[in-house]
Design an enzyme around this catalytic site. Structure first.
Site, short mmCIF file in Angstrom:
data_model
loop_
_atom_site.label_atom_id
_atom_site.label_comp_id
_atom_site.label_asym_id
_atom_site.label_seq_id
_atom_site.Cartn_x
_atom_site.Cartn_y
_atom_site.Cartn_z
N CYS A 114 2.73 14.95 -6.94
CA CYS A 114 1.63 15.24 -7.36
C CYS A 114 0.94 14.74 -8.66
CB CYS A 114 2.11 16.70 -8.22
SG CYS A 114 1.36 17.92 -8.62
N HIS A 156 0.55 -1.42 0.04
CA HIS A 156 -0.29 0.10 -0.17
C HIS A 156 0.97 1.29 -0.49
CE1 HIS A 156 -3.77 -1.98 1.88
NE2 HIS A 156 -3.56 -2.36 0.25
P1 NAD Z 1 -6.70 -3.53 10.51
O1 NAD Z 1 -7.40 -2.79 11.22
O2 NAD Z 1 -7.80 -3.86 9.95
O3 NAD Z 1 -6.52 -4.75 11.52
C1 NAD Z 1 -5.44 -4.90 12.60
C2 NAD Z 1 -5.33 -6.25 13.11
O4 NAD Z 1 -4.70 -6.75 13.64
C3 NAD Z 1 -6.67 -6.61 13.41
O5 NAD Z 1 -7.12 -8.13 13.14
C4 NAD Z 1 -6.58 -6.11 14.72
O6 NAD Z 1 -7.10 -7.65 16.02
C5 NAD Z 1 -4.61 -7.14 15.37
N1 NAD Z 1 -4.21 -6.27 16.36
C6 NAD Z 1 -4.48 -5.54 16.79
N2 NAD Z 1 -3.41 -4.82 17.72
C7 NAD Z 1 -2.49 -6.40 17.27
C8 NAD Z 1 -1.98 -6.81 18.71
N3 NAD Z 1 -0.53 -6.58 19.33
N4 NAD Z 1 -1.11 -7.87 18.26
C9 NAD Z 1 -1.61 -8.70 17.28
N5 NAD Z 1 -2.46 -8.11 16.54
C10 NAD Z 1 -3.26 -7.04 17.07
O7 NAD Z 1 -5.82 -3.47 9.87
P2 NAD Z 1 -5.16 -3.89 8.23
O8 NAD Z 1 -5.81 -5.47 7.74
O9 NAD Z 1 -3.40 -3.74 8.23
O10 NAD Z 1 -5.96 -3.21 7.03
C11 NAD Z 1 -6.35 -1.32 7.24
C12 NAD Z 1 -5.65 -1.12 6.74
O11 NAD Z 1 -4.68 0.25 6.69
C13 NAD Z 1 -4.11 -1.35 5.51
O12 NAD Z 1 -3.97 -0.60 4.36
C14 NAD Z 1 -3.11 -1.24 6.94
O13 NAD Z 1 -1.85 -0.99 6.37
C15 NAD Z 1 -3.85 0.42 6.61
N6 NAD Z 1 -3.01 0.93 8.02
C16 NAD Z 1 -1.58 1.10 8.69
C17 NAD Z 1 -1.10 1.87 9.61
C18 NAD Z 1 0.72 1.59 9.30
O14 NAD Z 1 1.05 1.89 8.56
N7 NAD Z 1 1.18 1.88 10.77
C19 NAD Z 1 -2.16 1.77 10.96
C20 NAD Z 1 -3.58 1.64 10.64
C21 NAD Z 1 -3.74 1.51 9.17
ZN ZN Z 2 2.66 19.48 -10.06
#
Ligand code: NAD
Ligand code: ZN
Length: 248
Positions: free
Chosen positions: A127, A119
């Site tokens: 831009c 992602h």
């Molecule tokens: P999601 O928020 O849908 O799911 C997170 C999952 O992690 C859940 O199943 C939850 O139970 C689990 N979880 C939470 N804390 C945990 C821990 N300490 N240990 C183990 N498991 C744990 O996230 P997703 O599936 O990655 O999808 C969301 C989208 O948003 C993705 O594209 C993601 O990369 C993006 N996003 C990225 C960030 C980042 O870059 N850190 C933060 C938020 C969202």
């Molecule tokens: Zn530009």
């Protein structure tokens, strides 16, 4: 749990090609909230409203309010034991690549070298009008950051409604369809097309090891070994078990 950890470690040691898929949950213990946590960033900024490319094109100033807060959170975050554990497995020659949905750069900061960013990454900006690119540091104190042409810049993260970078998509698919073991950590596995990868691996007979605080859509049908718990604890336990078996 000890028996499951031992089983997971043996699978990793016996596999010729192991990959890890990670999501927002692996960075929660570094202080970056996932989409589901209560009282966090995403309670105030609904991803449906703020994380789509249509929202950005329609009102970039509004979306930058969320991006700025996310940037501050990411700037203060450091890799945790789950990130460093995966980097260690790579150094030991037991993990080929990390395929992450995260945009926080923490796998790279932990020392992982082969990181496929499904992602995108928040550390560069583009831009949408003239395609000029900038390092985020160059624009760090500008809010909202603007291109030389005057338009508001977009970070190189993939918003809902945008295509996955083609190289990341091709490599991920190739790895998922040839791996023998797949670790899937901290993802709800509902975001498409990333959620196809564990199914692809399962089809070619790979063993699926899942680490999550709670069950996901994969747990009952796809996962072979479910290590319920915190990413930091479970990854550290698996790495220790691998080392113990290697030393034995
Ligand atoms: P999601 O928020 O849908 O799911 C997170 C999952 O992690 C859940 O199943 C939850 O139970 C689990 N979880 C939470 N804390 C945990 C821990 N300490 N240990 C183990 N498991 C744990 O996230 P997703 O599936 O990655 O999808 C969301 C989208 O948003 C993705 O594209 C993601 O990369 C993006 N996003 C990225 C960030 C980042 O870059 N850190 C933060 C938020 C969202
Ligand atoms: Zn530009």
């Amino acid at each position: 749990m000890d028996a499951l950890i031992d089983k997971a470690a043996r699978i990793i040691l016996g596999s010729k090609l192991t990959i890890a898929l990670t999501g927002a949950g692996i960075s929660v213990e570094s202080g970056i909230p996932d989409f589901r946590s209560k009282g966090g960033l995403w309670d105030r900024f609904d991803p449906e409203e703020y994380a789509t490319i249509y929202a950005f094109k329609d009102n970039p100033e509004k979306v930058w309010r969320m991006l700025k807060e996310m940037e501050q959170i990411v700037d203060n975050a450091r890799p945790n034991a789950a990130h460093t554990g995966l980097a260690e497995l790579e150094q030991m020659g037991l993990l080929k690549s990390v395929l992450t949905q995260n945009v926080d750069n923490l796998h790279q900061e932990a020392g992982s070298r082969d990181v496929i960013e499904y992602h995108g990454n928040s550390r560069s900006l583009t831009c949408l009008w003239c395609n000029r690119k900038y390092d985020y540091k160059e624009k760090k104190d500008k809010y909202p950051p603007r291109c030389e042409c005057g338009k508001i810049l977009k970070p190189d993260v993939i918003f809902f409604g945008e295509a996955i970078p083609s190289l990341a998509m091709a490599r991920s698919s190739q790895l998922a369809s040839t791996c023998q073991a797949l670790l899937i950590i901290g993802t709800s596995a509902v975001v498409s097309p990333f959620n196809i990868l564990p199914r692809q691996a399962k089809q070619v007979g790979a063993t699926i090891i899942e680490i999550n605080l709670e069950k996901t859509v994969l747990t009952d049908g796809i996962t072979d070994i479910f290590l319920q718990g915190k990413a930091t604890e479970r990854v550290s336990q698996v790495v220790s078990a691998v080392k113990a078996l290697q030393g034995a």
